[in-house]
Write an enzyme that holds these catalytic residues in place. Sequence first.
Site, PDB file in Angstrom:
ATOM      1  N   ILE A  57      19.417 -13.133 -46.500  1.00 38.84           N
ATOM      2  CA  ILE A  57      19.765 -11.994 -45.633  1.00 38.84           C
ATOM      3  C   ILE A  57      18.515 -11.284 -45.089  1.00 38.84           C
ATOM      4  CG2 ILE A  57      19.954 -10.188 -47.409  1.00 38.84           C
ATOM      5  CD1 ILE A  57      22.601  -9.345 -45.957  1.00 38.84           C
ATOM      6  N   VAL A  71      19.526  -9.519 -54.448  1.00 40.37           N
ATOM      7  CA  VAL A  71      19.317  -9.250 -53.030  1.00 40.37           C
ATOM      8  C   VAL A  71      18.550  -7.928 -52.839  1.00 40.37           C
ATOM      9  CG1 VAL A  71      21.547  -8.112 -52.593  1.00 40.37           C
ATOM     10  CG2 VAL A  71      20.448  -9.421 -50.783  1.00 40.37           C
ATOM     11  N   ASP A  72      18.774  -6.988 -53.723  1.00 37.05           N
ATOM     12  CA  ASP A  72      18.094  -5.686 -53.692  1.00 37.05           C
ATOM     13  C   ASP A  72      16.571  -5.884 -53.792  1.00 37.05           C
ATOM     14  OD1 ASP A  72      17.667  -2.958 -53.801  1.00 37.05           O
ATOM     15  OD2 ASP A  72      18.645  -2.659 -55.742  1.00 37.05           O
ATOM     16  N   THR A 124      28.841  -9.863 -56.607  1.00 41.87           N
ATOM     17  CA  THR A 124      29.128 -11.174 -57.217  1.00 41.87           C
ATOM     18  C   THR A 124      27.921 -11.809 -57.917  1.00 41.87           C
ATOM     19  OG1 THR A 124      28.683 -12.434 -55.192  1.00 41.87           O
ATOM     20  CG2 THR A 124      30.926 -11.619 -55.517  1.00 41.87           C
ATOM     21  N   TYR A 157      26.434  -8.045 -61.003  1.00 44.51           N
ATOM     22  CA  TYR A 157      27.593  -7.198 -61.311  1.00 44.51           C
ATOM     23  C   TYR A 157      28.837  -7.989 -61.715  1.00 44.51           C
ATOM     24  CZ  TYR A 157      25.437  -2.677 -60.110  1.00 44.51           C
ATOM     25  OH  TYR A 157      24.669  -1.542 -60.098  1.00 44.51           O
TER      26      TYR A 157
HETATM   27  P1  ADP Z   1      25.232  -7.281 -57.379  1.00 43.65           P
HETATM   28  O1  ADP Z   1      24.477  -6.454 -58.388  1.00 43.65           O
HETATM   29  O2  ADP Z   1      25.987  -6.428 -56.375  1.00 43.65           O
HETATM   30  O3  ADP Z   1      26.081  -8.326 -58.028  1.00 43.65           O
HETATM   31  P2  ADP Z   1      23.169  -9.267 -56.703  1.00 43.65           P
HETATM   32  O4  ADP Z   1      22.001  -9.099 -55.815  1.00 43.65           O
HETATM   33  O5  ADP Z   1      22.918  -9.554 -58.139  1.00 43.65           O
HETATM   34  O6  ADP Z   1      24.090  -7.963 -56.477  1.00 43.65           O
HETATM   35  O7  ADP Z   1      24.072 -10.429 -56.144  1.00 43.65           O
HETATM   36  C1  ADP Z   1      24.854 -10.319 -54.983  1.00 43.65           C
HETATM   37  C2  ADP Z   1      24.792 -11.618 -54.214  1.00 43.65           C
HETATM   38  O8  ADP Z   1      23.580 -11.648 -53.467  1.00 43.65           O
HETATM   39  C3  ADP Z   1      24.781 -12.864 -55.089  1.00 43.65           C
HETATM   40  O9  ADP Z   1      25.760 -13.767 -54.583  1.00 43.65           O
HETATM   41  C4  ADP Z   1      23.381 -13.439 -54.876  1.00 43.65           C
HETATM   42  O10 ADP Z   1      23.384 -14.856 -54.914  1.00 43.65           O
HETATM   43  C5  ADP Z   1      23.059 -12.962 -53.492  1.00 43.65           C
HETATM   44  N1  ADP Z   1      21.646 -12.916 -53.084  1.00 43.65           N
HETATM   45  C6  ADP Z   1      20.528 -12.847 -53.826  1.00 43.65           C
HETATM   46  N2  ADP Z   1      19.429 -12.846 -53.037  1.00 43.65           N
HETATM   47  C7  ADP Z   1      19.867 -12.905 -51.752  1.00 43.65           C
HETATM   48  C8  ADP Z   1      19.255 -12.955 -50.461  1.00 43.65           C
HETATM   49  N3  ADP Z   1      17.916 -12.903 -50.328  1.00 43.65           N
HETATM   50  N4  ADP Z   1      20.042 -13.021 -49.356  1.00 43.65           N
HETATM   51  C9  ADP Z   1      21.387 -13.054 -49.472  1.00 43.65           C
HETATM   52  N5  ADP Z   1      22.030 -13.007 -50.649  1.00 43.65           N
HETATM   53  C10 ADP Z   1      21.290 -12.946 -51.766  1.00 43.65           C
END
Ligand code: ADP
Length: 185
Positions: A17, A39-40, A130, A133
């Site tokens: 993303i 992703v954060d 997903t 969390y």
């Molecule tokens: P949460 O704490 O809301 O579960 P996460 O970041 O742990 O958030 O995961 C949410 C989704 O983001 C997961 O499906 C993960 O695979 C995905 N994710 C992680 N890095 C990226 C990225 N750079 N771009 C898009 N999606 C990502």
Amino acid sequence: MERLVGKARLRLVQGDITDQDVDAIVNAANPSLMGGGGVDGAIHRRGGPKILEECRKIRSEEWPDGLPTGKAVITSGGNLKARYVIHTVGPIWRGGKVGEPKLLAEAYRNSLELALRSGLKRVSFPSISTGAYGYPIEEAARIALRTVKEFLEERDLIEEVNFVLFTEADFKVYLQAMAEIFEHK
Ligand code: ADP
């Protein structure tokens, strides 16, 4: 995969993303707004310190106890191609009986409301909740797509919503959910 909802495009893509060249990408943040894993972490790493600085200001001025689950706030995109980052907090999965579906839908809806209020037209979401969390992705995908579809049916100022799925497995789950929602309802 792409579908039209009214005049808006709803699209599924596989990728990172932080590469998205859109008005806003949505961050699956935690209440602290101080960054984290998944992703954060990726968004703060690539976006640079400006995003964190703005998050600190939001914490001190608006949400001293942290951003509640389901709510959304906006910062600039820092060094990202995206002009803005909308930070929302999805629910932690606790078995599904303590309001998780409603809170997940709120995270999507409040993010879109904020985009709309900010005059933004092209928005990209990750799969909120997903990862760390623990929300079961099949169920989360249906809620995500239904909520966005309903929003786009009611409001016609947003032109494009992308779901950016990080892994092929996640992408396939969203493809299946999209087919169910659009083909069989
Ligand atoms: P949460 O704490 O809301 O579960 P996460 O970041 O742990 O958030 O995961 C949410 C989704 O983001 C997961 O499906 C993960 O695979 C995905 N994710 C992680 N890095 C990226 C990225 N750079 N771009 C898009 N999606 C990502």
